[in-house]
Design a protein around this motif. Structure first.
Motif, PDB file in Angstrom:
ATOM      1  N   CYS A   1       6.069  -9.178 -42.337  1.00 58.18           N
ATOM      2  CA  CYS A   1       5.727  -7.781 -42.595  1.00 58.18           C
ATOM      3  C   CYS A   1       4.583  -7.351 -41.688  1.00 58.18           C
ATOM      4  N   LYS A   2       4.566  -6.082 -41.363  1.00 55.53           N
ATOM      5  CA  LYS A   2       3.531  -5.554 -40.481  1.00 55.53           C
ATOM      6  C   LYS A   2       2.161  -5.653 -41.144  1.00 55.53           C
ATOM      7  N   ASP A   3       1.164  -5.861 -40.322  1.00 49.71           N
ATOM      8  CA  ASP A   3      -0.208  -5.954 -40.813  1.00 49.71           C
ATOM      9  C   ASP A   3      -0.715  -4.544 -41.102  1.00 49.71           C
ATOM     10  N   THR A   4      -0.644  -4.158 -42.357  1.00 52.56           N
ATOM     11  CA  THR A   4      -1.014  -2.805 -42.778  1.00 52.56           C
ATOM     12  C   THR A   4      -2.339  -2.847 -43.521  1.00 52.56           C
TER      13      THR A   4
ATOM     14  N   GLN B   1       2.267 -10.214 -45.581  1.00 50.65           N
ATOM     15  CA  GLN B   1       1.949  -9.702 -44.253  1.00 50.65           C
ATOM     16  C   GLN B   1       1.710 -10.801 -43.223  1.00 50.65           C
TER      17      GLN B   1
ATOM     18  N   ASN C   1       9.013  -6.339 -39.987  1.00 50.34           N
ATOM     19  CA  ASN C   1       9.123  -6.522 -38.541  1.00 50.34           C
ATOM     20  C   ASN C   1      10.560  -6.919 -38.225  1.00 50.34           C
TER      21      ASN C   1
ATOM     22  N   TYR D   1       2.427 -12.594 -39.837  1.00 44.69           N
ATOM     23  CA  TYR D   1       2.896 -12.065 -38.554  1.00 44.69           C
ATOM     24  C   TYR D   1       4.350 -12.477 -38.354  1.00 44.69           C
TER      25      TYR D   1
ATOM     26  N   TYR E   1      11.743  -7.825 -34.949  1.00 41.93           N
ATOM     27  CA  TYR E   1      11.951  -8.458 -33.658  1.00 41.93           C
ATOM     28  C   TYR E   1      12.108  -9.974 -33.750  1.00 41.93           C
TER      29      TYR E   1
ATOM     30  N   TYR F   1       7.805  -1.945 -44.281  1.00 47.22           N
ATOM     31  CA  TYR F   1       6.822  -2.577 -43.399  1.00 47.22           C
ATOM     32  C   TYR F   1       7.367  -3.838 -42.729  1.00 47.22           C
TER      33      TYR F   1
END
Length: 355
Positions: free
Chosen positions: A298-301, A293, A40, A295, A42, A38
């Motif tokens: 890790c992606k907001d799951t 999580q 990110n 921002y 970028y 999960y």
């Protein structure tokens, strides 16, 4: 905590032993295997560690996976990689214990002072006879109607003593369970930001930089993206997991404390706790993900997304094996020699100064 030995005065415990440093790399691997799916990619300011290839694990491949993961982390990141996040984790454990000890000590001091005041008041009323003594005199007069006055009087006196002692045990149980649970929740909430930072540092720590630089980077990213809330993200799941452990403690105390020794109850607790953690492993993993999580990290799951992609087949396999092992262990415990009632032992191990 309910299943715990107590001294007369609160005793500080550091919260971890040297064995913790042996088991920490396994926790490190668990967090990496959860978070890597999960991440990110970028944000160039975040240094990502190399991935570990994770397949659908089962009991057969688990040991191989652990060995390969340890080897890969050691090869890519050195010994430091196995202990990413250990410093804030130790700070979390020690601070949690310290806050708990402080609250417990304040509680103990206040109740001790109240007890002294009550004792002083009772001494001032020394001339008056207590209700308990009046009742004994009344019962002694009644024993004249029985055969064997002295023997019957002692029996009645002992029965009343046991009855009052049992009432005292129940009162102590609920009193201690409420305050100690409250203090544990307070200490868990106040020390949670350190656990939050530790979990993030396991996978985001750049070992080419110093510990302070990594801490500053994680704290900056967390605050920049989520504010103060970022340091308490996922605390609801963390507290729910702790609550399940408290419910297990209540069940064990109410079920086994009257007929099992403290050591046997503690053994049963270890077996059932391991079994419980195996069953709720998906929720524990989501809790680890949820507190990472922020921002950019890790992606907001969501809860549903995580469980929709979870490997339920391997989990059910692990649960079935765990339940079988727990069942065998409980059967062995049940076949052990029966203990005498341990009400007195439980009472004596609790803090009499609380009353």
């Amino acid at each position: 905590m309910l299943i715990e030995k107590y001294d007369e005065k609160p005793k500080f415990e550091i919260g971890f032993s040297p064995l913790y440093f042996i088991s920490y790399p396994l926790y490190n691997i668990q967090c990496r295997s959860i978070l890597q799916k999960y991440l990110n990619h970028y944000d160039t300011s975040v240094a990502y560690n190399d991935f570990i290839n994770v397949n659908n694990l089962n009991i057969k491949t688990y040991i191989i996976y652990i060995v390969n993961s340890l080897h890969q982390i050691y090869k890519d990141e050195g010994l430091k990689g196995l202990y990413n996040g250990v410093i804030p984790m130790l700070a979390h454990i020690v601070s949690k214990r310290s806050i708990y000890y402080l609250l417990e000590n304040i509680h103990y001091s206040l109740l001790k002072r109240m007890r002294k005041e009550k004792k002083r008041e009772s001494q001032e009323k020394k001339g008056s006879m207590s209700n308990y003594e009046n009742r004994l005199i009344y019962e002694k007069e009644d024993t004249n109607n029985f055969i064997g006055d002295v023997i019957n009087f002692n029996i009645v006196k002992h029965m009343n003593f046991v009855k009052e002692e049992n009432n005292c045990v129940k009162k102590k149980y609920f009193h201690l369970s409420f305050y100690h649970t409250l203090y544990e929740y307070i200490s868990s909430i106040l020390s949670y930001p350190l656990l939050n930072i530790s979990t993030k540092m396991i996978i985001f720590q750049n070992n080419s930089k110093s510990l302070l630089q990594n801490l500053r980077n994680i704290i900056h990213l967390t605050y920049a993206y989520d504010g103060v809330y970022g340091f308490f993200r996922g605390i609801n799941n963390f507290l729910i997991i702790q609550s399940l452990d408290k419910l297990l403690n209540c069940f064990l105390y109410k079920t086994f404390s009257n007929r099992c020794s403290y050591d046997k109850v503690l053994t049963i607790k270890v077996v059932l706790s391991t079994c419980l953690n195996t069953i709720i492993a998906p929720y524990i993993q989501y809790s680890i993900l949820n507190r990472s999580q922020s921002y950019g990290l890790c992606k907001d799951t969501t809860f549903n997304q995580f469980f929709r992609n979870f490997h339920w087949k391997s989990h059910l396999s692990n649960v079935s094996v765990g339940l079988a092992v727990a069942g065998v262990q409980l059967i062995i415990i049940a076949l052990m020699p029966k203990d005498t009632p341990k009400n007195d032992e439980v009472v004596h191990k609790e803090k009499d100064e609380y009353f």
